[in-house]
Design a protein around this motif. Sequence first.
Motif, mmCIF file in Angstrom:
data_model
loop_
_atom_site.group_PDB
_atom_site.id
_atom_site.type_symbol
_atom_site.label_atom_id
_atom_site.label_comp_id
_atom_site.label_asym_id
_atom_site.label_seq_id
_atom_site.Cartn_x
_atom_site.Cartn_y
_atom_site.Cartn_z
ATOM 1 N N CYS A 1 0.899 -1.145 0.020
ATOM 2 C CA CYS A 1 0.149 -0.095 -0.081
ATOM 3 C C CYS A 1 0.862 1.144 0.024
ATOM 4 O O CYS A 1 2.017 1.269 0.516
ATOM 5 N N GLU A 2 0.176 2.316 -0.412
ATOM 6 C CA GLU A 2 0.804 3.723 -0.456
ATOM 7 C C GLU A 2 -0.240 4.875 -0.218
ATOM 8 O O GLU A 2 -0.157 5.724 0.498
ATOM 9 N N ASP A 3 -1.479 4.279 -0.562
ATOM 10 C CA ASP A 3 -2.557 5.184 -0.367
ATOM 11 C C ASP A 3 -3.557 4.845 0.756
ATOM 12 O O ASP A 3 -3.883 3.838 0.849
ATOM 13 N N PRO A 4 -3.772 5.863 1.625
ATOM 14 C CA PRO A 4 -4.627 5.107 3.004
ATOM 15 C C PRO A 4 -6.452 4.999 2.385
ATOM 16 O O PRO A 4 -6.593 4.026 3.064
ATOM 17 N N ALA A 5 -6.725 5.617 1.408
ATOM 18 C CA ALA A 5 -8.051 5.360 0.952
ATOM 19 C C ALA A 5 -8.219 3.876 0.474
ATOM 20 O O ALA A 5 -8.941 3.255 0.633
ATOM 21 N N GLU A 6 -7.049 3.772 -0.497
ATOM 22 C CA GLU A 6 -6.909 2.300 -1.075
ATOM 23 C C GLU A 6 -6.865 1.372 -0.091
ATOM 24 O O GLU A 6 -7.467 0.119 -0.356
ATOM 25 N N ALA A 7 -5.915 1.378 1.078
ATOM 26 C CA ALA A 7 -5.665 0.512 2.016
ATOM 27 C C ALA A 7 -7.226 0.200 2.798
ATOM 28 O O ALA A 7 -7.560 -0.816 3.179
ATOM 29 N N TRP A 8 -7.951 1.273 2.976
ATOM 30 C CA TRP A 8 -9.296 0.974 3.834
ATOM 31 C C TRP A 8 -10.262 0.429 2.687
ATOM 32 O O TRP A 8 -11.038 -0.389 3.361
ATOM 33 N N ALA A 9 -10.255 0.823 1.476
ATOM 34 C CA ALA A 9 -11.143 -0.160 0.695
ATOM 35 C C ALA A 9 -10.816 -1.582 0.730
ATOM 36 O O ALA A 9 -11.619 -2.116 0.718
ATOM 37 N N PHE A 10 -9.458 -1.881 0.619
ATOM 38 C CA PHE A 10 -9.154 -3.228 0.704
ATOM 39 C C PHE A 10 -9.326 -4.053 1.846
ATOM 40 O O PHE A 10 -10.043 -5.136 1.740
ATOM 41 N N VAL A 11 -9.387 -3.289 2.811
ATOM 42 C CA VAL A 11 -9.764 -4.086 4.319
ATOM 43 C C VAL A 11 -11.280 -4.167 4.212
ATOM 44 O O VAL A 11 -11.950 -5.163 4.579
ATOM 45 N N GLN A 12 -12.113 -3.046 3.618
ATOM 46 C CA GLN A 12 -13.640 -3.263 3.465
ATOM 47 C C GLN A 12 -13.894 -4.115 2.568
ATOM 48 O O GLN A 12 -14.849 -5.191 3.096
ATOM 49 N N ALA A 13 -13.411 -4.535 1.626
ATOM 50 C CA ALA A 13 -13.705 -5.524 0.596
ATOM 51 C C ALA A 13 -13.435 -6.808 1.113
ATOM 52 O O ALA A 13 -14.172 -7.755 0.841
ATOM 53 N N TYR A 14 -12.238 -6.903 1.835
ATOM 54 C CA TYR A 14 -11.942 -8.232 2.255
ATOM 55 C C TYR A 14 -13.126 -8.827 3.207
ATOM 56 O O TYR A 14 -13.126 -10.206 3.207
#
Length: 285
Positions: A269-282
């Motif tokens: 990761c580098e982007d916080p929004a992308e990281a949080w979206a990944f967690v939600q999708a997980y």
Amino acid sequence: MTDAVPPRRIFPTSRVDARAAEHVPSIPQTESAAYKLAFQDTDFLLREDLRPVRFQLELLKPELLLDEMKVRSTFVFYGSARIPDPAEADALIAAATDDQQRAIAERLKAKSKYYDIARALARLASSAPAEGDGWRNFVVCSGGGPSIMEAANRGAHDVGEETIGLNIVLAHEQLPNPYVTPDLSFQFHYFALRKMHFLLRARAVAVFPGGFGTFDELFELLTLIQTGKVRPLPLLLFGAEFWRKVVDFQALADEGVIALSDLDLIHWCEDPAEAWAFVQAYYED
């Protein structure tokens, strides 16, 4: 005949007896340490052979208090205690007294962006709504110290949410950062128990550039997932340039000492929004 319900307890509580013990008359027998109530005798609790009891206390205290605060799950942040807040990075360079210190300070300044990234990710995680009965998920949890840990607690604090700090007694003075919720600020003697509490409620872990402590936490978690001792969870690794410079993960797989599939345990990761979206999708799958 009465229909009154009898009290649940027939023995006095520990609190009641502890208060009564404060008023025992002073005689040679009562002045001896042997006469102290065992749970009030600090010297007794600190004996070498009481270590198993101290282990249990360090396991139980945070567990019970987190339950009382309705913390269902956490979003754990690991990372350096030395990366500065961007607002303080130039001061670090100015304080350097030789070329080597200046070069290190400049590299730390380059990584100061991760302070802001950790803070932003913590704000997003803290936006997770509470369950209908008040239990909360993805409560931000850090080691309670400075730098990346402070950034995580600060992000939750920014949006008015409670946040956890798991501090530890060190040889040099270490205080919790000011953004940790006071009633969720814990102090540990045993590293092992502290690390256990990092993971007992973890539903996601974000790891930022760091030193020995961060390596210890990262590789222990990778080992626990790899060996099936911990169920898989989103493990977000920030700072690919840093990590691939200091650890050649691909080489470990190429040498056969880990499986190629073990590399999939990490989500870069580098982007916080992308990281949080990944967690939600997980957790939506």
